[in-house]
Each structure stands twice: as structure tokens, then as C-alpha cells.
Design an enzyme around this catalytic site. Structure first.
Site: not given
Length: 334
Positions: A62, A164, A194-195, A217, A304
């Protein structure tokens, strides 16, 4: 392509969920010399096709990132924000942010906020505006800020926001560059949103209708001091072959094939069990009548946050495993 430079280039592009166009254009340009066809679908997924006569194998990484969407502009010019994806307020305090138009700012919390229990409603962005009119001349409701930190290398590790999942986009591009031959009919998909729910993987896997699917990922490297063991993976121990996470029980045949290839090609690897979370494979494996699916994961610390970290050798091992799977004959032994 130089691995560090490629990742640094991709992570520097503004591309939160739903606004991935600039990332898509950059990826399409980089992939062009190695592709038979490149299409960008309705949602914005970049689909790079490398033709082969064998089974359809879809890879998915992603492009989108988490971010902070402006929800209200105060009279004093401060910006109230909402989450785009899994933003953790405690992890972003005092960090720089940037908007697509170049506006810069920093994340702050109001004076009465409990530092130990911060919520998104406690936060605001300070862009140095004198008042609401000044702020509105630079930022509008609905604009999305992303983390403003930049990539650097320390030891054998890269540190940057949005590993990410731009690191997996880089892995797919590097694999495309290094492919020598492919029996399988290959689709390298760079997915959107995707998130916020794996939306791009859902539509692209439906249209491609693959026989096999592999998401790429990051996964949590739970090897930091005092960390809870929410994942079996350590940074520096190679490509992680997923067994299970919160969205997928990887198909045993895919786990077996990737593990066998890693051993055959002397690719450093480890098995991954993650007790939560998910990837694009969560959508792919449920597409149409079901898809034999798995995940190649890059171990990553501080996921994140504005300073995610990954080992460059782990990344190279993930590229090698992606190439090995692409080049093997999936019509046999699956």
C-alpha cells in the site's frame, strides 16, 4: 536502484489515505522500464503487469500513509484535527508536520490536556498563523498533514516516517528491477487506502482475480527494551513470513512455499505471528471464491510514529524472497 535513496524518495512524497496520486505517479514512472503494462484504476491503485503464461500472482504494497485531517480552524489560527488511520497522539507530540502545498507546522496539545492520556481532541496543529484568516490563507478544512521528519541512516538502519508502507513499495520496485525471468503472470499492485480499511486491495484483487496473492507490509519488531511480545519478529533476523495476524490466517501452502524458497536461496528469514493488525492480504484472500494468500513482512520498530526504523539487510532479504517467489513455477507444488 539504491535502496536507501529509493525509500527516502518515496517516504518524502505527500500521500495520505485517499490522496495518493503523487506517490502513484512517482511509482508508475519508476516502474515503467520494467513493466509490460501499467494501469491506474478508479480508486487510484497502480497495477504493474509483467506478463507470463503461468498462474496469476498478485503482490500488493500500500502507498498510503496515516495523517491528520484539518477539522476546524480556531479564531487564533490553530488547527483542530482528526485521524486518518491509526494515529497515536502520544507518539506525535511536538513533531513537525507538512501539508501538500508546503505549509509546515508542529503538533501541540492544549494546556489542560493530560499528558499521560492524550486523545486526538487534545491536539492541535500550530502553523504559526496570527489568526483564522491567516490560517485559512494557507490551509483549508479537509487538508491532511503528514509527518515532517526526513529519512536518515544510522548504522545499517533507515529511520523515516512512512516506512509503513513505502518500504514495501520500494521492495516491489526493486524486485521488478531484479527479475530475470517469470513463468508466472505477475501483478505488482501499489494499493490505496489500506490504513483506513484495505479498500484498494479489495477492488484491485477483484479485478485481477489472482490465483495467488502476497501482501508486502511492515510488521512490529517487538525487540525493544521492555516491549510486550505482540509479535514473534525481531529486526535484523531477515524477511518475516507471516503465519497469522488479525486479518489473515496465511494459507499453509503459501507459508510452506515461501519458507522452502528462503531455505533454498539462502535468504535470511523468520516466521511471523502477530496478535493483532492486518495487511492487504486480509482483503485479497477473501476476494471472489478465495485466493491462496500470504504476506512478506519487513520488521519495523516504532510503527506509526514519525521515526519508524528498519534494517537495510532485512529489506534486501524481502526483495530476494519476492524475486524468488516471482520466478518459481507456482503451477507445481501448490
Amino acid at each position: 536502484m539504491n535502496t536507501f535513496n529509493l525509500i527516502a524518495k518515496l517516504t518524502a512524497i505527500h500521500g495520505p489515505s485517499g490522496r495518493e496520486n503523487a506517490v502513484a505517479q512517482a511509482i508508475a514512472e519508476i516502474a515503467k522500464p520494467y513493466a509490460d503494462d501499467i494501469t491506474i484504476d478508479t480508486l487510484g491503485n497502480v497495477i504493474v503487469h509483467k506478463r507470463g503464461n503461468g498462474p496469476k500472482l498478485m503482490f500488493a504494497a500500500h502507498m498510503d500513509s496515516i495523517g491528520l485531517i484539518v477539522s476546524y480552524i480556531e479564531e487564533d489560527g490553530s488547527l483542530r484535527v482528526g485521524r486518518v488511520g491509526g494515529v497515536r497522539p502520544s507518539a506525535i507530540m511536538n513533531m513537525p508536520v507538512r501539508f501538500a502545498n508546503g505549509t509546515l507546522g508542529t503538533v501541540r496539545a492544549h494546556g489542560k490536556a493530560d499528558a499521560n492520556n492524550l486523545t486526538i481532541d487534545d491536539l492541535y496543529l500550530d502553523i504559526g498563523a496570527a489568526n483564522r484568516a491567516d490560517a485559512q490563507s494557507r490551509v483549508q478544512i479537509g487538508d491532511v498533514a503528514v509527518y515532517g521528519t526526513t529519512a536518515f541512516q544510522t548504522g545499517n538502519c533507515i529511520v523515516t516516517p512512512y516506512l509503513d508502507n513505502r518500504v514495501s513499495c520500494a521492495v516491489q520496485l526493486l524486485a521488478l528491477e531484479r527479475l530475470k525471468e517469470n513463468t508466472n503472470d505477475l501483478y505488482f499492485v501499489f494499493t490505496v487506502q489500506e490504513e483506513i480499511g484495505g479498500r484498494g486491495a479489495k477492488t484491485s484483487s477483484y479485478s485481477i482475480d489472482p490465483d495467488f496473492g502476497v501482501a508486502l507490509d511492515v510488521t512490529i519488531a517487538a525487540d525493544t527494551p521492555g516491549a510486550k511480545r505482540v509479535c514473534s519478529v525481531d529486526m535484523g533476523k531477515g524477511a518475516a513470513i507471516k503465519v497469522m495476524d488479525g486479518s489473515l490466517v496465511a494459507h499453509p501452502k503459501m507459508v510452506e512455499r515461501m519458507t522452502a524458497l528462503a531455505k533454498e536461496k539462502n535468504i535470511k528469514h523468520q516466521l511471523e505471528v502477530l496478535t493483532a493488525g492486518g495487511t492487504d492480504a486480509g482483503q485479497i484472500h477473501q476476494s471472489r471464491n478465495g485466493v491462496v494468500s500470504g504476506v512478506i513482512s519487513i520488521p519495523c520498530r516504532y510503527v506509526h510514529t514519525p521515526t519508524e526504523m528498519a534494517d537495510l539487510d532485512d529489506i534486501e532479504n524481502c526483495v530476494a524472497l519476492t524475486v524468488a517467489l516471482s520466478e518459481c513455477d507456482l503451477s507445481k507444488g501448490m
